[in-house]
Write an enzyme that holds these catalytic residues in place. Structure first.
Site, mmCIF file in Angstrom:
data_model
loop_
_atom_site.group_PDB
_atom_site.id
_atom_site.type_symbol
_atom_site.label_atom_id
_atom_site.label_comp_id
_atom_site.label_asym_id
_atom_site.label_seq_id
_atom_site.Cartn_x
_atom_site.Cartn_y
_atom_site.Cartn_z
ATOM 1 C CD GLN A 43 -2.603 -1.211 2.622
ATOM 2 O OE1 GLN A 43 -3.548 -0.467 2.838
ATOM 3 N NE2 GLN A 43 -2.166 -2.077 3.527
ATOM 4 C CG ASN A 44 4.044 1.332 2.394
ATOM 5 O OD1 ASN A 44 3.063 1.768 2.999
ATOM 6 N ND2 ASN A 44 4.858 0.435 2.914
ATOM 7 C CG ASP A 100 8.101 3.696 0.565
ATOM 8 O OD1 ASP A 100 8.580 2.596 0.238
ATOM 9 O OD2 ASP A 100 7.395 3.846 1.589
ATOM 10 C CG HIS A 106 -2.739 2.738 -2.147
ATOM 11 N ND1 HIS A 106 -2.646 2.544 -0.788
ATOM 12 C CD2 HIS A 106 -3.895 2.144 -2.533
ATOM 13 C CE1 HIS A 106 -3.703 1.856 -0.373
ATOM 14 N NE2 HIS A 106 -4.467 1.600 -1.407
ATOM 15 N N GLY A 145 2.696 -4.463 8.953
ATOM 16 C CA GLY A 145 2.687 -3.015 9.130
ATOM 17 C C GLY A 145 1.463 -2.318 8.574
ATOM 18 C CB THR A 146 -1.279 -2.701 6.735
ATOM 19 O OG1 THR A 146 -2.574 -2.166 6.417
ATOM 20 C CG2 THR A 146 -1.320 -4.206 6.535
ATOM 21 C CB SER A 147 -4.508 -0.446 10.720
ATOM 22 O OG SER A 147 -4.898 0.316 9.577
#
Length: 232
Positions: free
Chosen positions: A88-89, A91, A106, A172-174
């Site tokens: 989802q990052n 970078d 994204h 690292g994602t909610s």
């Protein structure tokens, strides 16, 4: 022997360890900006310069950031597994660490695209995209980011990849942002799933799930030898 496929869904938590700020931890503000002002089509229509300036600053910070141990472990797993990353990052830290198969849900921070033809995509060398930077058709370039309220072009590809996993990691994602959060539902029930995040998401409906309440680098360091021992 065919190598087992690990599919990894990563989110802002893994980049945060490299110093890249997340917006959901700061009351809906993203580095002092309202999300609707800098990450929506409406914000772009109101003030494109503000949006360009915002992403220019993100690029500057991303250029200074370095991949962390979490990124490196995902690269190391490629030695023993077929690893596919869905992130989802925006970078490029996964690629800079050495991951060879990364799907960006994204968009990409270091790309621009035409406002007239979304298929016209251009690399951004350095950090700056300015008003007056045009595509081949003569229209203003915008960040190649999927903003809130826009379709997610890669979600169908990602859902197919998730459905083929032998092991599925969420790092690292909610699991609050859809449609990305729904990818775990495409993973077959029989497949072992691991969620690595300090905050436990509300996904009790998911079968075969194990939760590791650690930040990305620590949780992956703990899980890596176990994955190798049990699957290689």
């Amino acid at each position: 022997m065919k190598r087992r496929k690990i599919v990894v869904l990563t989110g802002a938590g893994i980049s945060a360890e490299s110093g890249i700020a997340t917006f959901r931890d700061s009351g809906g503000l993203w580095e002092g900006h309202k999300v609707e002002d800098v990450a929506t089509p409406e914000g772009w229509a109101r003030d494109p310069k503000r949006v360009l300036d915002f992403y220019n600053e993100r690029r500057k910070k991303a250029l200074d950031a370095k991949p962390n141990r979490g990124h490196e472990i995902l690269v190391e797993l490629e030695k023993d597994f077929d690893v596919k990353i869905i992130t989802q990052n925006v970078d490029d830290l996964h690629e800079r660490a050495g991951s060879t198969n990364v799907i960006h849900l994204h968009g990409k921070l270091f790309e621009s695209r035409s406002t007239k033809d979304s298929s016209l995509i251009y690399p951004i060398h350095g950090w700056e995209l300015k008003l007056g930077d045009h595509c081949n058709l003569g229209s203003q370039l915008r960040p190649n980011i999927v903003w809130f309220g826009e379709a997610v072009p890669m979600i169908e590809v990602a859902s197919i990849v998730a459905s083929t996993a032998d092991i599925f990691l969420v790092v690292g994602t909610s699991l609050l942002v859809y449609p990305a959060a729904g990818l775990i539902d495409y993973v077959p029930d029989r497949v072992k799933k691991f969620v690595i995040d300090p905050k436990k998401p509300d996904i009790l409906h998911v079968p075969n799930l194990e939760f590791i309440a650690e930040k990305a680098s620590v949780g992956l360091a703990r899980l890596k030898p176990r994955l190798i021992q049990e699957n290689v």
